[in-house]
Motif scaffolding. Structure first.
Motif, mmCIF file in Angstrom:
data_model
loop_
_atom_site.group_PDB
_atom_site.id
_atom_site.type_symbol
_atom_site.label_atom_id
_atom_site.label_comp_id
_atom_site.label_asym_id
_atom_site.label_seq_id
_atom_site.Cartn_x
_atom_site.Cartn_y
_atom_site.Cartn_z
ATOM 1 N N SER A 228 -5.623 -10.804 -12.425
ATOM 2 C CA SER A 228 -4.394 -11.552 -12.646
ATOM 3 C C SER A 228 -3.221 -10.909 -11.917
ATOM 4 C CB SER A 228 -4.094 -11.630 -14.131
ATOM 5 O OG SER A 228 -4.042 -10.325 -14.641
ATOM 6 N N ASP B 223 0.042 -22.102 -13.035
ATOM 7 C CA ASP B 223 0.276 -21.183 -14.142
ATOM 8 C C ASP B 223 0.863 -21.949 -15.322
ATOM 9 O OD1 ASP B 223 1.184 -19.297 -15.882
ATOM 10 O OD2 ASP B 223 2.327 -18.150 -14.405
ATOM 11 N N CYS C 10 3.718 -23.053 -6.983
ATOM 12 C CA CYS C 10 3.346 -21.955 -6.090
ATOM 13 C C CYS C 10 3.644 -22.421 -4.664
ATOM 14 C CB CYS C 10 1.860 -21.652 -6.274
ATOM 15 S SG CYS C 10 1.359 -20.069 -5.597
#
Length: 206
Positions: free
Chosen positions: A170, A26, A115
């Motif tokens: 998303s 991200d 993540c």
């Protein structure tokens, strides 16, 4: 070549941070994390085993692409756990995830540096990331398996990844994003599974 051990620790930190930042899922993560300290992991056994793995696979006809070193990431809450992995390596039976393969026969490691945990980080949380060198070898895309009859390592392959869902809305949960960005890595020879796959080598703790 770049020899981190001959550099000051500040440049090791820069190296580590640039590895992490180039591995974010991200883009907003660029501003979200602060890294304070990097420790080079010097484990000659793991390094030589990584090399031996690469040589064996090269002899078996793997392509340069398959033998390329890349990075993957593990997150720990405390320094002891992080150091333990650097001492003993990433071993089977260390994962609570089982969707890409049997956790007793392989190990899970994150593809993205932001993540690393099924739950999002909250403000003020800290932890230790172990950056590992990884040779993916032959990668097989598998569908996620939520049953208890776990997917076994695929003969002729070294790594499973989840079917990529680039059309994921998303609002994908953090947990799903985490699960879908794992590498499941294993090393099977003569039908028996290595307790510590040689193709993962702890590199830097940050």
């Amino acid at each position: 070549g770049f020899h981190p051990e001959s550099e000051e620790s500040s440049s090791l930190l820069q190296t580590a941070v640039s590895v992490l930042q180039s591995s974010y899922l991200d883009s907003t993560s660029q501003d979200g994390f602060q890294y304070s300290q990097a420790i080079l992991v010097e484990n000659d056994v793991f390094l030589s085993e990584l090399k031996a793995f690469a040589q064996a696979k090269e002899a078996a006809g793997y392509s340069q692409e398959e033998l390329k070193e890349t990075f993957a990431f593990l997150l720990f809450d405390n320094e002891e756990e992080a150091k333990e992995v650097c001492r003993t390596g990433l071993r089977v039976n260390s994962s609570f995830i089982s969707t890409l393969g049997d956790p007793a026969k392989g190990v899970y490691i994150s593809k993205y540096a932001d993540c690393l945990h099924p739950r999002p980080w909250y403000h003020g949380k800290s932890g230790y990331i172990v950056i590992c060198k990884l040779i993916k070898g032959k990668v097989k895309v598998v569908s996620e398996n939520y049953t208890t009859s776990y997917t076994s390592p695929s003969p002729g392959y070294d790594c499973h990844v989840a079917v990529s869902r680039n059309n994921v809305p998303s609002k994908t949960s953090h947990w799903q994003a985490f699960e879908q960005s794992q590498y499941y890595v294993y090393e099977v020879s003569d039908g028996s599974t290595a307790e510590r796959p040689r193709q993962i080598c702890p590199y830097i703790v940050i």
